[in-house]
Design a protein around this motif. Sequence first.
Motif, PDB file in Angstrom:
ATOM      1  N   LEU A   5       0.810  -1.214   0.000  1.00 11.87           N
ATOM      2  CA  LEU A   5       0.000   0.000   0.000  1.00 11.87           C
ATOM      3  C   LEU A   5       0.847   1.268   0.000  1.00 11.87           C
ATOM      4  CD1 LEU A   5      -2.611  -1.106   2.673  1.00 11.87           C
ATOM      5  CD2 LEU A   5      -2.823  -1.217   0.191  1.00 11.87           C
ATOM      6  N   LEU A   6       2.140   1.128   0.207  1.00 14.02           N
ATOM      7  CA  LEU A   6       3.031   2.278   0.290  1.00 14.02           C
ATOM      8  C   LEU A   6       3.540   2.675  -1.088  1.00 14.02           C
ATOM      9  CD1 LEU A   6       5.095   1.057   3.348  1.00 14.02           C
ATOM     10  CD2 LEU A   6       3.207   2.675   3.358  1.00 14.02           C
ATOM     11  N   PRO A   7       3.926   3.929  -1.255  1.00 13.08           N
ATOM     12  CA  PRO A   7       4.527   4.333  -2.530  1.00 13.08           C
ATOM     13  C   PRO A   7       5.716   3.429  -2.839  1.00 13.08           C
ATOM     14  CG  PRO A   7       4.160   6.241  -1.122  1.00 13.08           C
ATOM     15  CD  PRO A   7       3.859   5.022  -0.295  1.00 13.08           C
ATOM     16  N   PRO A   8       5.980   3.131  -4.122  1.00 11.50           N
ATOM     17  CA  PRO A   8       7.046   2.190  -4.489  1.00 11.50           C
ATOM     18  C   PRO A   8       8.405   2.523  -3.899  1.00 11.50           C
ATOM     19  CG  PRO A   8       5.835   2.940  -6.422  1.00 11.50           C
ATOM     20  CD  PRO A   8       5.303   3.706  -5.249  1.00 11.50           C
ATOM     21  N   MET A   9       8.745   3.807  -3.753  1.00 10.17           N
ATOM     22  CA  MET A   9      10.070   4.161  -3.250  1.00 10.17           C
ATOM     23  C   MET A   9      10.141   4.103  -1.726  1.00 10.17           C
ATOM     24  SD  MET A   9       8.157   6.724  -4.071  1.00 10.17           S
ATOM     25  CE  MET A   9       7.591   8.345  -3.792  1.00 10.17           C
ATOM     26  N   TRP A  10       9.003   3.958  -1.066  1.00 10.31           N
ATOM     27  CA  TRP A  10       8.976   3.901   0.387  1.00 10.31           C
ATOM     28  C   TRP A  10       8.378   2.585   0.826  1.00 10.31           C
ATOM     29  CZ3 TRP A  10       6.917   9.156   2.548  1.00 10.31           C
ATOM     30  CH2 TRP A  10       7.814  10.173   2.213  1.00 10.31           C
ATOM     31  N   GLY A  11       9.212   1.653   1.174  1.00  8.23           N
ATOM     32  CA  GLY A  11       8.732   0.378   1.676  1.00  8.23           C
ATOM     33  C   GLY A  11       8.617   0.410   3.181  1.00  8.23           C
ATOM     34  N   GLU A  12       8.187  -0.689   3.732  1.00  6.65           N
ATOM     35  CA  GLU A  12       8.011  -0.826   5.168  1.00  6.65           C
ATOM     36  C   GLU A  12       9.308  -0.519   5.924  1.00  6.65           C
ATOM     37  OE1 GLU A  12       6.991  -4.431   8.213  1.00  6.65           O
ATOM     38  OE2 GLU A  12       6.015  -4.434   6.272  1.00  6.65           O
ATOM     39  N   GLU A  13      10.443  -0.929   5.387  1.00  4.31           N
ATOM     40  CA  GLU A  13      11.730  -0.682   6.062  1.00  4.31           C
ATOM     41  C   GLU A  13      12.013   0.817   6.209  1.00  4.31           C
ATOM     42  OE1 GLU A  13      13.574  -2.882   7.727  1.00  4.31           O
ATOM     43  OE2 GLU A  13      11.935  -4.226   7.186  1.00  4.31           O
ATOM     44  N   HIS A  14      11.582   1.621   5.236  1.00  2.00           N
ATOM     45  CA  HIS A  14      11.758   3.069   5.322  1.00  2.00           C
ATOM     46  C   HIS A  14      11.056   3.607   6.569  1.00  2.00           C
ATOM     47  CE1 HIS A  14      11.940   7.284   4.097  1.00  2.00           C
ATOM     48  NE2 HIS A  14      10.666   7.350   4.384  1.00  2.00           N
ATOM     49  N   TYR A  15       9.832   3.162   6.803  1.00  2.00           N
ATOM     50  CA  TYR A  15       9.065   3.640   7.939  1.00  2.00           C
ATOM     51  C   TYR A  15       9.605   3.111   9.261  1.00  2.00           C
ATOM     52  CZ  TYR A  15       5.809   5.786   4.797  1.00  2.00           C
ATOM     53  OH  TYR A  15       5.257   6.578   3.850  1.00  2.00           O
ATOM     54  N   ARG A  16      10.121   1.884   9.252  1.00  2.00           N
ATOM     55  CA  ARG A  16      10.662   1.299  10.480  1.00  2.00           C
ATOM     56  C   ARG A  16      11.847   2.107  11.011  1.00  2.00           C
ATOM     57  NH1 ARG A  16       9.022  -3.706  12.033  1.00  2.00           N
ATOM     58  NH2 ARG A  16       7.806  -4.849  10.513  1.00  2.00           N
ATOM     59  N   SER A  17      12.519   2.828  10.180  1.00  2.00           N
ATOM     60  CA  SER A  17      13.700   3.571  10.616  1.00  2.00           C
ATOM     61  C   SER A  17      13.350   4.764  11.496  1.00  2.00           C
ATOM     62  CB  SER A  17      14.501   4.041   9.410  1.00  2.00           C
ATOM     63  OG  SER A  17      13.768   5.004   8.680  1.00  2.00           O
ATOM     64  N   PHE A  18      12.084   5.048  11.690  1.00  2.00           N
ATOM     65  CA  PHE A  18      11.693   6.232  12.437  1.00  2.00           C
ATOM     66  C   PHE A  18      11.353   5.978  13.898  1.00  2.00           C
ATOM     67  CE2 PHE A  18      10.677   7.490   8.026  1.00  2.00           C
ATOM     68  CZ  PHE A  18      11.606   8.491   7.934  1.00  2.00           C
ATOM     69  N   GLY A  19      11.440   4.749  14.384  1.00  2.27           N
ATOM     70  CA  GLY A  19      11.197   4.482  15.799  1.00  2.27           C
ATOM     71  C   GLY A  19      12.236   5.218  16.629  1.00  2.27           C
ATOM     72  N   THR A  20      11.803   6.117  17.494  1.00  3.75           N
ATOM     73  CA  THR A  20      12.726   6.970  18.235  1.00  3.75           C
ATOM     74  C   THR A  20      12.372   6.989  19.714  1.00  3.75           C
ATOM     75  OG1 THR A  20      12.915   8.398  16.303  1.00  3.75           O
ATOM     76  CG2 THR A  20      13.632   9.319  18.394  1.00  3.75           C
ATOM     77  N   GLU A  21      13.370   6.818  20.541  1.00  7.35           N
ATOM     78  CA  GLU A  21      13.191   6.941  21.978  1.00  7.35           C
ATOM     79  C   GLU A  21      13.197   8.434  22.289  1.00  7.35           C
ATOM     80  OE1 GLU A  21      16.342   5.180  24.271  1.00  7.35           O
ATOM     81  OE2 GLU A  21      14.971   4.760  25.915  1.00  7.35           O
ATOM     82  N   ILE A  22      12.047   8.988  22.678  1.00  2.94           N
ATOM     83  CA  ILE A  22      11.974  10.431  22.885  1.00  2.94           C
ATOM     84  C   ILE A  22      12.080  10.824  24.355  1.00  2.94           C
ATOM     85  CG2 ILE A  22      10.801  10.928  20.716  1.00  2.94           C
ATOM     86  CD1 ILE A  22       8.192  11.135  22.264  1.00  2.94           C
ATOM     87  N   VAL A  23      11.777   9.898  25.267  1.00  3.86           N
ATOM     88  CA  VAL A  23      12.027  10.089  26.698  1.00  3.86           C
ATOM     89  C   VAL A  23      12.817   8.855  27.131  1.00  3.86           C
ATOM     90  CG1 VAL A  23      11.033  10.350  28.999  1.00  3.86           C
ATOM     91  CG2 VAL A  23       9.884  11.391  27.029  1.00  3.86           C
ATOM     92  N   PRO A  24      14.073   9.022  27.475  1.00  2.48           N
ATOM     93  CA  PRO A  24      14.927   7.865  27.775  1.00  2.48           C
ATOM     94  C   PRO A  24      14.294   6.876  28.751  1.00  2.48           C
ATOM     95  CG  PRO A  24      16.238   9.861  27.739  1.00  2.48           C
ATOM     96  CD  PRO A  24      14.790  10.286  27.637  1.00  2.48           C
ATOM     97  N   ALA A  25      14.305   5.616  28.331  1.00  2.00           N
ATOM     98  CA  ALA A  25      13.787   4.494  29.127  1.00  2.00           C
ATOM     99  C   ALA A  25      12.313   4.633  29.492  1.00  2.00           C
ATOM    100  CB  ALA A  25      14.626   4.281  30.372  1.00  2.00           C
ATOM    101  N   ALA A  26      11.568   5.457  28.731  1.00  2.00           N
ATOM    102  CA  ALA A  26      10.163   5.657  29.083  1.00  2.00           C
ATOM    103  C   ALA A  26       9.220   5.721  27.889  1.00  2.00           C
ATOM    104  CB  ALA A  26      10.000   6.920  29.921  1.00  2.00           C
ATOM    105  N   LEU A  27       9.576   6.463  26.816  1.00  3.02           N
ATOM    106  CA  LEU A  27       8.619   6.707  25.738  1.00  3.02           C
ATOM    107  C   LEU A  27       9.285   6.679  24.368  1.00  3.02           C
ATOM    108  CD1 LEU A  27       5.709   7.483  24.908  1.00  3.02           C
ATOM    109  CD2 LEU A  27       6.383   9.879  25.200  1.00  3.02           C
ATOM    110  N   TYR A  28       8.693   5.897  23.477  1.00  2.00           N
ATOM    111  CA  TYR A  28       9.114   5.812  22.081  1.00  2.00           C
ATOM    112  C   TYR A  28       8.017   6.393  21.201  1.00  2.00           C
ATOM    113  CZ  TYR A  28      13.002   2.614  22.965  1.00  2.00           C
ATOM    114  OH  TYR A  28      14.181   2.064  23.388  1.00  2.00           O
ATOM    115  N   LEU A  29       8.420   6.973  20.088  1.00  2.00           N
ATOM    116  CA  LEU A  29       7.509   7.455  19.061  1.00  2.00           C
ATOM    117  C   LEU A  29       7.837   6.678  17.805  1.00  2.00           C
ATOM    118  CD1 LEU A  29       5.370   9.553  18.194  1.00  2.00           C
ATOM    119  CD2 LEU A  29       7.263  11.077  17.616  1.00  2.00           C
ATOM    120  N   SER A  30       6.819   6.074  17.190  1.00  2.00           N
ATOM    121  CA  SER A  30       7.096   5.236  16.025  1.00  2.00           C
ATOM    122  C   SER A  30       5.893   5.170  15.106  1.00  2.00           C
ATOM    123  CB  SER A  30       7.470   3.821  16.474  1.00  2.00           C
ATOM    124  OG  SER A  30       6.310   3.111  16.844  1.00  2.00           O
ATOM    125  N   SER A  31       6.021   4.303  14.122  1.00  2.00           N
ATOM    126  CA  SER A  31       4.917   4.012  13.211  1.00  2.00           C
ATOM    127  C   SER A  31       4.244   2.717  13.642  1.00  2.00           C
ATOM    128  CB  SER A  31       5.453   3.861  11.787  1.00  2.00           C
ATOM    129  OG  SER A  31       6.168   2.632  11.677  1.00  2.00           O
TER     130      SER A  31
END
Length: 107
Positions: A5-31
């Motif tokens: 369902l994603l644009p051809p140049m953006w696969g699932e792996e592209h989106y997975r790279s955005f998981g980010t720990e925004i509060v150390p040891a407490a909160l992640y922001l991701s897809s």
Amino acid sequence: SAARLLPPMWGEEHYRSFGTEIVPAALYLSSRYEAGDAAFLKEARISHVLNVAEEVEPAEVTKATCEVLHIPLRDSPRTDPAPHFAKAAAFLDSAKRRGGRALLHCT
């Protein structure tokens, strides 16, 4: 598969790279991809998942391994998330008080 369902140049792996720990040891922001990835949830020691996407149901693996709160918000500039802040904050605070880690995601 969701990747189809994603644009051809953006696969699932592209989106997975955005998981980010925004509060150390407490909160992640991701897809939704990290939220449904058993290996990621285990590696990051995620115990709580806050899903704020109307169009994304919580994954079965997520429901089996984490506490889940699904607040189905429409992805639109007209959506007012304010009425849900208290419930979301209480859920995230619960994760912190229990020594857990939370993951917040939309689509």
